[in-house]
Every structure is written in structure tokens, then in C-alpha cells.
Design an enzyme around this catalytic site. Structure first.
Site, PDB file in Angstrom:
ATOM      1  N   GLY A  49       0.805  -1.219   0.000  1.00  0.00           N
ATOM      2  CA  GLY A  49       0.000   0.000   0.000  1.00  0.00           C
ATOM      3  C   GLY A  49       0.832   1.259   0.000  1.00  0.00           C
ATOM      4  O   GLY A  49       0.329   2.348  -0.288  1.00  0.00           O
ATOM      5  N   CYS A  52       0.656   5.906   0.547  1.00  0.00           N
ATOM      6  CA  CYS A  52      -0.753   6.294   0.402  1.00  0.00           C
ATOM      7  C   CYS A  52      -1.647   5.599   1.419  1.00  0.00           C
ATOM      8  O   CYS A  52      -2.371   6.238   2.178  1.00  0.00           O
ATOM      9  CB  CYS A  52      -1.229   6.006  -1.011  1.00  0.00           C
ATOM     10  N   LYS A  61      -7.477  11.158   5.282  1.00  0.00           N
ATOM     11  CA  LYS A  61      -8.913  11.297   5.026  1.00  0.00           C
ATOM     12  C   LYS A  61      -9.724  10.886   6.242  1.00  0.00           C
ATOM     13  O   LYS A  61     -10.798  11.446   6.512  1.00  0.00           O
ATOM     14  CB  LYS A  61      -9.329  10.472   3.805  1.00  0.00           C
ATOM     15  N   ALA A 192      -2.083  20.652  -1.235  1.00  0.00           N
ATOM     16  CA  ALA A 192      -3.105  19.810  -0.607  1.00  0.00           C
ATOM     17  C   ALA A 192      -2.673  19.320   0.768  1.00  0.00           C
ATOM     18  O   ALA A 192      -3.457  19.358   1.727  1.00  0.00           O
ATOM     19  CB  ALA A 192      -3.424  18.633  -1.526  1.00  0.00           C
ATOM     20  N   GLU A 212       2.751  30.643   2.436  1.00  0.00           N
ATOM     21  CA  GLU A 212       2.926  30.238   1.046  1.00  0.00           C
ATOM     22  C   GLU A 212       3.858  31.224   0.349  1.00  0.00           C
ATOM     23  O   GLU A 212       3.625  32.432   0.369  1.00  0.00           O
ATOM     24  CB  GLU A 212       1.573  30.199   0.328  1.00  0.00           C
ATOM     25  N   ALA A 277       5.737  21.368   4.263  1.00  0.00           N
ATOM     26  CA  ALA A 277       4.960  20.720   3.208  1.00  0.00           C
ATOM     27  C   ALA A 277       5.144  21.466   1.899  1.00  0.00           C
ATOM     28  O   ALA A 277       4.185  21.839   1.229  1.00  0.00           O
ATOM     29  CB  ALA A 277       3.482  20.662   3.598  1.00  0.00           C
ATOM     30  N   ASP A 320       4.766   8.735  -8.894  1.00  0.00           N
ATOM     31  CA  ASP A 320       5.469   9.970  -8.565  1.00  0.00           C
ATOM     32  C   ASP A 320       6.859  10.050  -9.179  1.00  0.00           C
ATOM     33  O   ASP A 320       7.367  11.148  -9.422  1.00  0.00           O
ATOM     34  CB  ASP A 320       5.579  10.121  -7.044  1.00  0.00           C
ATOM     35  N   HIS A 459     -33.046  16.183  -8.057  1.00  0.00           N
ATOM     36  CA  HIS A 459     -33.250  17.344  -7.183  1.00  0.00           C
ATOM     37  C   HIS A 459     -33.794  16.880  -5.845  1.00  0.00           C
ATOM     38  O   HIS A 459     -34.696  16.049  -5.805  1.00  0.00           O
ATOM     39  CB  HIS A 459     -34.246  18.306  -7.837  1.00  0.00           C
TER      40      HIS A 459
END
Length: 480
Positions: A49, A52, A61, A192, A212, A277, A320, A459
Site C-alpha cells: 500500500g 498512500c 482522510k 493539498a 505560502e 509541506a 510519482d 433534485h
């Protein structure tokens, strides 16, 4: 699962394909190759795995879901819920993240067994265009195969003056091992990863500041999305500072002081923790790529063609390490392409070999509000010379958003004015990561916004906002 911890060298084992790296790209490539009748070896130095499932996409998550619930409870008055002495336990959130990750890893182990894939645990190094030396606990074995797939992923990029120690300065990998929230945290980088952790720890009471270096928060997104996410974070009390170039830091027993430059001059901020990050770098060094002649670019990413093949005929690369789009689902898609391409060369696959369209790949950030996009931003489309039509539908006009008490955001479509081609889609709001695939399918099928607008959407649903935005390209939205 047939798991082999390498034993003393007793002759090479021969396979049709050997995959180096068992992250989402690697294990998917292995499964597809096995499904097509190939004899497959999968080599992994740590856990199936990869990052991730174990220390990335999945545990974050889980933590984000916990953070969302914490925020909902804190906003209980809006739902007629009252309470006293609310207590939130980050350690329990951490525990749940590990439980979910472990369950998924066990699922991957089952899939290896189901597909008769041989798994070798150890460090893999290419020693020939068709051979990988696997070392584990001072023992080694050579795995040979007609074709190799390199899927070794990437690792966090660090700053020279902020060495991660897992105590005051963290990478995302280290941060997923902590079991408490700090009093304060500086996040360097608003991609992210940085934004998701900023949201998580703020929900658990941390005072968070995001720095940033580029002129806007989430600089790879459409400019309007960047502005909206910055407003949303600032409303929640998460401070965001764009155009902040970090220049130095002092780390001590009580925390860290981060120095940065803006158009207002030199500034600094103190915090208990710092998350670095800023980016990632490919895991291509020290695995023998240079010895077998695999071509890489100046940044260390492996160069591949449309079928994921490198310049060495027997070697493919995915995920990656290719630097195409550093996302798990992109790695998985590349893994399928590589496996099918290899199977075709070996006479085991006779269908069409697709070419991946990276402009139709979804990009997702799972903060609240969520961000989901694909293709070109409005500015990028204009820079490429397109005459564009733009439509934006605000979620405050969507009935389901109002029912959810979450009306932040919008759906924005950038289309070619001449032919109606969808050039880009940019969404920010509740569950937009689940909505975007409709546009991904539309772009792959060469549908236009008009055809999305004519498709009846239930709807009340959030998906109606897609239909309304599509109607807006023709100048005919109903509810604004």
C-alpha cells in the site's frame, strides 16, 4: 498472499514482470499484469500500500472526517443541538486512522494472494535491465523478469534550516504518527498536504498559520478558487499568508520561530510545531537506475513515453517517480497502462492501448470546503490562446447546499468559445471531490457543457450545480 522474505542467494527467480514498489501504482500494476496472465513479482521495502495507504491519502482522510465532525458538533446550535463541556480526543482520531489503514493493507494482501502475486519484502536495487537485487536483514536474492516496473514514489522535500525531527519540525509522514494536537502550528506550503493538515489541527484547537511563498494560497488552482479557499480558512480562524518566503528558523525546546519575508519586509512567527509541506522529491537515487542507463531529467524524475516505457526497452516507470502528476489515482492509471503495454509486448493483451490525458485527471484537496479541479485554469486557457467562455454557479443557490448548511464555494467551467470543448473545471464546496468525475467522463468522451446541461440531474442534489454551471456556458442558468 505469497510473501517471501528473501533468503540467502540460491539462484535467480524468473518472472514476466517485477514491480519495484507496492504503493497504489505498484500494486495496481501488479494486479492488472496478473489478471492478464503474467507471472508477477512485487517488491516492497516496507508495507503493502506504500505511503498512500499507510501514511498518506487514507489516514489523512480519516482524520479529516473526524475534524469535520468536530466542527459540526461545535456548530451544533445551527442544528438544534446543545451540549456542555465538549471534549474532543485527537488520540482517538489517530487510532481510527490506523485502524482504517490497517484494514485496507490487509485488503491489498488478500488481493496479492487472490491474483497469485509473489511478494518480496526488502530493499530493491536494479543490477541489470532485467534484474533486481532484493536485500532484507543482510540476506539477498535476485529477481529477474522480462520487464521491470519502477514504482518507488517520492519523499518529502525539506528545507536546509528546518530539519524534521518529529518533535518540533515535521514532515507529513511524521505528523501522522502523533497522538495529540499542538497549541500552535506553522504550515509551510499551501498545497493539498499543507492545507489538509491545517484544517485537521485547527479543528482540534490548534492555532494554525499557513505560509505560502507564491503570490496566492493553493497557487496551482484557479485564481478564484485560491481566493475562495483563503477566505474560507480565514473565516474559520486559520491564518493564511501568501507571498511569504521562509528564509530561516530557530528551533528550541519550547518550539520554533520561523522567519519569512513578504512585501511588508522581514517577519517572524513562533509556534509549538512546524509542518514542512513545500513539495516532494522522487525516490530515484540509490536504486541502480544510473547503472542500467535509465534516463532521468534534471530534477531526478524518470522520463517515460505514453505507455510508461523508459529509454531502456525492458524498464517501465509509473507514479510519482515520473513527475507527471504526483497523485495516487494517476499512479494507478499509469500502472494499468504499463501492465497492459507489457502484456501486449508478451502477446497476452490485444486490445487498444489508451493514452492518458493528464488534462482530464482530477486534482483534489479534502479540506472543508473541498477543492476539486481538472484541466486548465481560466488564466492558463487564455495564455494558450483560447477564446474562452466561463460559467460559475454559486453553491449558495443550490438547495442541497443550503440543507447541508454549507454554502461556501462554486462550480466553474472554462470552455472553448469556438467549439464548446471543456478546457477546465474548478470546484470548491461540499463533497465536490465526488462531483468532479462527471466532468472527467465528459472530457474523456469529448462531451460539451451543453450535453451535461441536457442530462437530468436529481433534485435536490449537489450535482445540480454542475448542470447549472453547464447551462451558464450557454447563458441560460436557471437558478441565478
Amino acid at each position: 498472499m505469497t510473501t517471501v522474505s528473501v533468503a540467502s542467494s540460491n539462484g535467480a527467480l524468473m518472472f514476466d514482470v517485477a514491480v519495484l514498489g507496492a504503493g497504489p501504482g505498484g500494486y495496481v500494476a501488479a494486479i492488472r499484469a496478473a489478471q492478464l496472465g503474467l507471472k508477477v513479482a512485487l517488491i516492497e521495502r516496507d508495507q503493502l500500500g506504500g505511503i498512500c495507504l499507510n501514511w498518506g491519502c487514507i489516514p489523512t482522510k480519516v482524520l479529516l472526517r473526524n475534524a469535520e465532525i468536530v466542527e459540526l458538533v461545535k456548530d451544533g446550535e445551527a442544528y438544534g443541538i446543545s451540549y456542555e463541556n465538549l471534549r474532543v480526543d485527537y488520540a482517538r482520531a489517530y487510532k481510527r486512522s490506523r485502524e482504517v489503514s490497517n484494514r485496507l493493507v490487509k485488503g491489498v494482501e488478500f488481493l496479492m494472494k487472490k491474483n497469485d502475486i509473489r511478494v518480496f519484502i526488502g530493499e530493491g536495487t536494479l543490477v541489470a535491465p532485467n534484474a533486481i537485487l532484493v536485500e532484507h536483514r543482510s540476506e539477498e536474492r535476485t529477481i529477474t523478469a522480462h520487464h521491470l516496473i519502477i514504482a518507488t514514489g517520492a519523499k518529502p522535500l525539506t528545507l536546509p534550516f528546518l530539519k524534521p525531527d518529529g518533535t518540533r519540525v515535521f514532515t507529513y509522514r511524521q505528523l501522522l504518527e502523533v497522538q495529540r494536537a499542538p497549541k500552535s502550528m506553522v504550515v509551510i506550503g499551501s498545497g493539498a498536504i499543507g492545507m489538509e493538515f491545517a484544517y485537521i489541527f485547527h479543528a482540534y484547537g490548534s492555532e494554525v498559520t499557513v505560509l505560502e511563498a507564491l503570490p496566492r494560497i493553493m497557487p496551482l488552482e484557479d485564481e478564484e478558487v485560491s481566493a475562495e479557499i483563503a477566505r474560507a480558512f480565514n473565516r474559520r480562524g486559520i491564518k493564511t499568508i501568501a507571498g511569504a518566503k521562509v528564509t530561516d528558523a530557530k528551533v528550541g525546546a519550547e518550539g520554533a520561530e520561523v522567519f519569512f519575508e513578504t512585501d511588508k519586509g522581514q517577519q517572524s512567527i513562533k509556534s509549538e510545531w512546524v509542518l514542512v509541506a513545500v513539495s516532494v522529491t522522487p525516490n530515484t537515487a540509490g536504486i541502480g537506475l544510473d547503472k542500467v542507463g535509465v534516463k532521468m531529467n534534471q530534477a531526478g524524475y524518470i522520463e517515460v513515453d505514453d505507455h510508461m516505457a523508459t529509454n531502456v526497452p525492458s524498464i517501465y516507470a509509473i507514479g510519482d517517480v515520473t513527475g507527471k502528476l504526483r497523485l495516487a489515482h494517476v499512479a494507478q492509471a499509469q500502472g494499468v497502462v504499463a501492465a497492459e503495454s507489457i502484456a501486449a509486448k508478451l502477446g497476452k493483451y490485444h486490445d487498444h492501448l489508451p493514452k492518458l490525458d493528464y488534462d482530464a485527471m482530477p486534482r483534489c484537496t479534502y479540506t472543508i470546503p473541498q477543492v476539486a479541479s481538472m484541466g486548465l485554469s481560466e488564466a492558463q486557457a487564455k495564455e494558450k490562446g483560447y477564446e474562452v467562455k466561463v460559467s460559475k454557479f454559486p453553491l449558495r443557490a443550490n438547495g442541497k447546499s443550503l440543507a447541508l448548511n454549507n454554502t461556501e464555494g462554486f462550480v466553474k467551467i472554462v470552455a472553448d468559445a469556438k467549439y464548446g470543448e471543456i478546457l477546465g473545471v474548478h470546484c470548491i464546496g461540499p463533497d465536490v471531490t465526488e462531483l468532479l468525475p462527471e466532468f472527467v467522463l465528459a472530457k474523456n468522451a469529448e462531451l460539451t457543457p451543453e450535453e451535461i446541461a441536457r442530462a437530468v440531474h436529481a433534485h435536490p442534489t449537489l450535482s445540480e450545480s454542475l448542470m447549472e454551471a453547464a447551462e451558464g456556458i450557454g447563458g441560460l442558468p436557471i437558478h441565478i
